[in-house]
Write an enzyme that holds these catalytic residues in place. Structure first.
Site, short mmCIF file in Angstrom:
data_model
loop_
_atom_site.label_atom_id
_atom_site.label_comp_id
_atom_site.label_asym_id
_atom_site.label_seq_id
_atom_site.Cartn_x
_atom_site.Cartn_y
_atom_site.Cartn_z
N LYS A 1 0.84 -1.21 0.00
CA LYS A 1 0.00 0.00 0.00
C LYS A 1 0.87 1.25 0.00
CE LYS A 1 -3.85 -2.31 2.29
NZ LYS A 1 -4.63 -2.56 3.52
N GLN B 1 -4.35 -1.01 9.63
CA GLN B 1 -4.37 -2.35 9.06
C GLN B 1 -5.02 -3.34 10.03
OE1 GLN B 1 -3.54 -3.04 5.96
NE2 GLN B 1 -3.79 -5.25 6.10
N ASP C 1 -10.51 3.57 3.98
CA ASP C 1 -10.87 2.15 3.89
C ASP C 1 -12.38 1.97 3.72
OD1 ASP C 1 -9.07 0.03 3.86
OD2 ASP C 1 -8.59 0.22 6.00
#
Ligand code: GUN
Length: 286
Positions: free
Chosen positions: A53, A97, A120
């Site tokens: 990412k 995460q 997200d």
């Protein structure tokens, strides 16, 4: 007839180029779009994901800052750090995460992220915005699936889409996105009694269960579009999806491969959400 392959790598590359252009435009206005990535603990898969990412971000000109904390970090310490990132104007997107260490409540952690920075799309405010059709951030995986359907010029209006899986991250938001495009949507899951009867009616199938061969050739209507969100390993340790790819390819009209399908698109959509977050803060150019 064999299905046409929807190439996630090629489409993701195109999307990254678009994001790079939007990033350049913001930089020309003196704004450096920035994504803060937070990793807690040493989960090996998570370490790889966050590295990817960060690399994707840098490649498109976005500044990615990766913060690593030990698994011994307390939930309070993490919440304090997230609040600081919320308050930091130079940070446009925040990604924590998952999974988090077991002593942390991931719902509470996600709800602490400012919705305006929730790239997200996991915050309840983001989920609610998707549900009522208001601007927000869409979860990257189903958003990427929708982009794949758009890329082949597929008209969803009036079509029957069957989603296999009801997770908060993929199945449920996918169903809402398809509904938003006027598809007739069926959500199926582990307690669905006759999955095959439903998938045989589907013009579009999205398989998002996390189990091999959930969708086999006898379950697919000829010409259907098959999107495979699964990420599994076969006996030889090779990456494979939820769909029996080789056999379904002989029946479907379009199909996404694993690897090289939804995976790269998920990563690309995170960049899209991040540049979008920065553009919303920046406002329209004067
Ligand atoms: N862990 C596995 N996939 C994801 C994702 O898309 N976002 C976050 N934050 N954690 C993950």
């Amino acid at each position: 007839m064999t299905a046409q392959i929807i190439d996630g790598n090629a489409l993701a590359k195109q999307i990254r180029a678009e994001v790079a252009g939007r990033t350049e435009a913001l930089k020309a206005r003196g704004i450096q779009p920035r994504l803060a990535i937070v990793l807690v603990g040493e989960d090996p898969a998570s370490q790889v994901y966050v590295k990817h990412k960060a690399a994707d971000s840098e490649q498109t000109g976005l500044l990615a800052t990766l913060e690593r904390y030990p698994a011994t970090m307390t939930e309070d310490e993490l919440l304090t750090r997230i609040r600081a990132l919320n308050a930091e104007p130079s940070v446009h997107g925040i990604l924590v995460q998952l999974p988090l260490p077991r002593h942390m409540d991931s719902h509470k952690v996600i709800e602490t992220i400012a919705p305006a920075k929730d790239v997200d799309g996991f915050h309840i405010a983001s989920a609610g915005a998707l549900m009522v059709g208001q601007p927000g951030f869409w979860p990257c995986t189903p958003y990427g699936c929708l982009k794949m359907l758009d890329a082949i010029g597929y008209e969803l209006k009036g079509k029957h889409a069957v989603v296999i899986g009801r997770s908060n991250i993929v199945g449920k938001p996918m169903a809402l996105m398809l509904l938003g495009r006027d598809a007739t949507v069926t959500i199926t899951h582990s307690r669905t009694t006759d999955l095959k009867a439903l998938t045989l009616q589907a013009d579009v199938v999205v398989a998002a269960v996390g189990k091999r061969n959930v969708l086999t050739a006898d379950m697919v209507k000829p010409g259907a579009v098959v999107i495979d969100v699964g990420m599994n390993r076969n006996e030889e340790g090779k990456l494979c999806g939820d769909v029996d790819f080789e056999a379904v390819k002989q029946v479907a009209g379009w199909i996404t491969p694993v690897p090289g399908g939804v995976g790269p698109m998920t990563r690309a959509m995170l960049l899209v959400n991040t540049i979008e977050a920065a553009e919303r803060v920046a406002g329209r150019p004067a």
